[in-house]
Enzyme design. Structure first.
Site, PDB file in Angstrom:
ATOM      1  N   HIS A 396       0.847  -1.196   0.000  1.00 12.13           N
ATOM      2  CA  HIS A 396       0.000   0.000   0.000  1.00 12.13           C
ATOM      3  C   HIS A 396       0.881   1.245   0.000  1.00 12.13           C
ATOM      4  O   HIS A 396       2.104   1.147   0.163  1.00 12.13           O
ATOM      5  CB  HIS A 396      -0.887   0.016   1.257  1.00 12.13           C
ATOM      6  CG  HIS A 396      -0.084   0.086   2.524  1.00 12.13           C
ATOM      7  ND1 HIS A 396       0.559  -1.012   3.075  1.00 12.13           N
ATOM      8  CD2 HIS A 396       0.224   1.129   3.339  1.00 12.13           C
ATOM      9  CE1 HIS A 396       1.196  -0.648   4.159  1.00 12.13           C
ATOM     10  NE2 HIS A 396       1.023   0.654   4.348  1.00 12.13           N
ATOM     11  N   HIS A 468       4.770  -0.024  -0.080  1.00 10.98           N
ATOM     12  CA  HIS A 468       5.457  -0.962   0.828  1.00 10.98           C
ATOM     13  C   HIS A 468       4.462  -1.941   1.420  1.00 10.98           C
ATOM     14  O   HIS A 468       3.252  -1.704   1.392  1.00 10.98           O
ATOM     15  CB  HIS A 468       6.187  -0.206   1.936  1.00 10.98           C
ATOM     16  CG  HIS A 468       5.271   0.664   2.749  1.00 10.98           C
ATOM     17  ND1 HIS A 468       4.858   1.902   2.310  1.00 10.98           N
ATOM     18  CD2 HIS A 468       4.664   0.468   3.944  1.00 10.98           C
ATOM     19  CE1 HIS A 468       4.059   2.447   3.204  1.00 10.98           C
ATOM     20  NE2 HIS A 468       3.911   1.589   4.220  1.00 10.98           N
ATOM     21  N   ARG A 478       5.810  -9.596  16.439  1.00 13.85           N
ATOM     22  CA  ARG A 478       6.614  -8.492  15.903  1.00 13.85           C
ATOM     23  C   ARG A 478       5.992  -7.185  16.372  1.00 13.85           C
ATOM     24  O   ARG A 478       4.841  -6.885  16.075  1.00 13.85           O
ATOM     25  CB  ARG A 478       6.578  -8.574  14.382  1.00 13.85           C
ATOM     26  CG  ARG A 478       7.186  -7.406  13.613  1.00 13.85           C
ATOM     27  CD  ARG A 478       6.616  -7.460  12.216  1.00 13.85           C
ATOM     28  NE  ARG A 478       7.318  -6.696  11.216  1.00 13.85           N
ATOM     29  CZ  ARG A 478       6.983  -5.457  10.852  1.00 13.85           C
ATOM     30  NH1 ARG A 478       5.995  -4.827  11.463  1.00 13.85           N
ATOM     31  NH2 ARG A 478       7.638  -4.873   9.878  1.00 13.85           N
TER      32      ARG A 478
HETATM   33  O1  LIG Z   1       5.227  -2.394  10.350  1.00 11.11           O
HETATM   34  C1  LIG Z   1       5.770  -2.061   9.303  1.00 11.11           C
HETATM   35  O2  LIG Z   1       6.925  -2.394   9.025  1.00 11.11           O
HETATM   36  C2  LIG Z   1       5.003  -1.222   8.297  1.00 11.11           C
HETATM   37  C3  LIG Z   1       3.575  -0.982   8.649  1.00 11.11           C
HETATM   38  C4  LIG Z   1       2.886  -0.116   7.650  1.00 11.11           C
HETATM   39  O3  LIG Z   1       3.290   0.014   6.537  1.00 11.11           O
HETATM   40  C5  LIG Z   1       1.681   0.619   8.022  1.00 11.11           C
HETATM   41  O4  LIG Z   1       1.181   0.418   9.130  1.00 11.11           O
HETATM   42  O5  LIG Z   1       1.213   1.440   7.213  1.00 11.11           O
HETATM   43 FE   LIG Z   2       2.387   1.742   5.591  1.00 13.22          FE
END
Ligand SMILES: O=C(O)CCC(=O)C(=O)O
Ligand SMILES: [Fe+2]
Length: 547
Positions: A396, A468, A478
């Protein structure tokens, strides 16, 4: 050329199969396909491609090394000049000098092979990271012996790698009886042995003959480096590899605030991450601080529904649990005695550290405000990890709605269009999967990956240049602090300010009480305190952002 290609690829009616790439070396083609397949959780299909990429990389290194033994004039003119002084010696010196050049050239082959065509910098740790993917993919499809061979090979590079050691123990426990002769891959053993032999000679020459050597590998054991050189090399290593090539616009303003935070280092810049407006910085939190924030997340989760803390199936995948804690909720829980107040305070402080750094690095001329701060943990649900096809967080863009088919991104609701910079501050690495990855706007071609670890910040602009996603978390939990920044003051996170005020309130109240003895001195429950802060701000509470 690349831009034109991208344009043609986006044109309606043009299909990917219509393109035949005559330029990309086979190991890169296999590497990219494997990443794409892994991104789609096709571990089984990715495996042959991963193997092809690794073997292709090793073959490419071999062919590059063979080219190192040519006649002297193949060497760069610059180097000749630089080391010309050595030429005044006799035959033995000339032979030594030639041999050193051959070794230097051979060592450079690792970086050359790891540098994508058209890019300036190698992918860091190219071989070990391929081995990591191999062991994880083998484990996912149940090939435990092969998973073992590959994780043992990772350990040849990094004998102290905690995640690899843990995975090894798990494979061992699962396998029970070990197959005789099961060990690290032979191709990798040979590669490392030979490389170490060469490095030893090159470091000797560096120390005693004053020749040059830029070690391309971060895994070289410290013991191999002559003691007298270690400090200087460590400094060089931190600067490398962007020291000679990166144009440094306004370096002072750029770094002023960053350097105010002791111990923070820039690990990868946009070039190394194959994109624009991306960076990985390390050292934002100490291990003890990560521990405090992890404890906060755990205590809040432990308080469960009673606290209003949201632990639920992930909004992105049914195979993971998802817990999210806002700064305001953390402070409220701390005031109710459900979580330690140290954690809540640190949460605010850490988010401020990230904001300071992100502003200093990307926007030194224009203030950035936090628009949303969220402590997020994603946990693999045991027994539901077999053949997972999904991502922990699909690809996204943070401030627009991405259309992967056209590569366009619509800056309109439901996207949080006012987000300008995103940051993710990681708290741990003891889980499997869960790397962050960037892609091209087609949401398929992975351009860079970041492995989470305690105190590591990945910061990037929130627009279409940075699509990403997060790979599936297939084991463990995590946790990370996700933050978004905005240039628009009206979108500043109101709850952050409220949380800060709430934290300071007891002291203020004491002072006020002294000055105004007529006020009702009875302590307020947290909910009423919050109410009052909102009244003070004089605005109705805004609807909070979500992920
Ligand atoms: O946790 C991550 O590494 C990215 C999370 C992410 O892209 C988001 O929450 O928009
Ligand atoms: Fe994000």
């Amino acid at each position: 050329m690349r831009e034109d290609m991208a344009k043609y690829r986006r044109m309606r009616g043009v299909r990917l199969q219509s393109f035949r790439d005559l330029e990309t070396p086979p190991h890169w083609a296999a590497y990219d396909t494997s990443l794409e397949l892994l991104g789609r959780q096709e571990a089984g299909l990715a495996l042959p491609k991963l193997e092809e990429a690794l073997q292709g990389s090793l073959a490419e290194i071999e062919s590059c090394r063979a080219g190192c033994e040519g006649p002297e004039q193949q060497q760069g003119a610059e180097e000749e000049e630089e080391e010309g002084a050595g030429r005044q010696g006799g035959l033995y010196e000339a032979i030594a000098e030639h041999w050193i050049r051959v070794l230097q050239c051979r060592q450079r082959c690792v970086s050359d092979t790891a540098t994508r065509p058209g890019r300036s910098f190698p992918v860091l740790d190219f071989l070990p990271s391929q081995l990591r993917r191999l062991h994880e993919a083998h484990a996912l499809v149940g090939n435990l012996s092969q998973a073992m061979e590959n994780v043992l090979s990772v350990l040849l590079f990094y004998p102290e790698d905690e995640a690899a050691k843990k995975a090894l123990n798990q494979y061992q426990a699962q396998l029970g009886e070990l197959r005789p002769g099961l060990g690290p891959r032979e191709d990798i053993q040979r590669f490392i042995l030979r490389s170490l032999g060469e490095k030893r000679q090159l470091y000797y020459a560096l120390e005693h003959l004053g020749t040059n050597f830029q070690d391309p590998d971060p895994w070289t054991p410290v013991a191999l480096i002559p003691e007298a050189l270690r400090e200087k090399l460590r400094e060089d290593q931190e600067k490398r590899p962007w020291d000679h090539e990166l144009p440094q616009p306004k370096p002072l303003t750029y770094w002023k605030d960053v350097l105010l935070l002791e111990g923070v280092t820039l690990t990868q810049d946009a070039r190394q991450l194959n994109g624009s407006e991306r960076a990985v910085l390390d050292g934002l939190l100490t291990p003890a601080e990560c521990g405090i924030l992890l404890q906060l997340a755990k205590d809040a989760a432990g308080a469960g529904a009673r606290s209003g803390y949201r632990g639920r199936r992930s909004p992105h995948t049914p195979h993971e649990h998802f817990e999210g804690l806002t700064v305001l909720k953390a402070v409220q829980l701390a005031q109710a005695g459900t979580v330690g107040s140290q954690g809540a305070k640190l949460l605010l402080e850490a988010s401020e550290r990230v904001r300071t750094l992100t502003q200093a690095y990307f926007s030194p001329e224009r203030p950035l405000h936090l628009s949303f701060t969220h402590l997020v943990c994603r946990s693999a649900i045991e027994g539901e990890q077999e053949q997972r096809m999904d991502l922990s967080h699909p690809v996204h863009v943070d401030n627009c709605v991405l259309d992967p088919d056209t590569g366009e991104c619509w800056r309109e609701p439901p996207a949080y269009t006012y987000r300008d910079y995103s940051g993710v501050l990681y708290l741990n690495d003891d889980f499997q999967g869960g790397d962050l990855f960037f892609t091209e706007p087609n949401a398929l071609t992975v351009t860079a990956q970041v492995r989470p670890r305690c105190g590591r910040l990945v910061a990037f602009s929130s627009g279409v240049e940075n699509p990403h996603g997060v790979w599936a978390v297939t084991r463990g939990r995590r946790c990370a602090l996700a933050l978004w920044h905005t240039w628009a003051p009206e979108h500043r996170e109101q709850e952050w300010t409220e949380a800060k005020q709430l934290l300071q309130e007891p002291e203020e109240e004491d002072e006020e009480d002294e000055e105004m003895p007529s006020r009702d001195p009875s302590p307020e429950p947290p909910s009423r305190r919050l109410q009052r802060v909102q009244d003070k701000a004089g605005k109705p509470p805004r609807v909070r952002e979500e992920l």
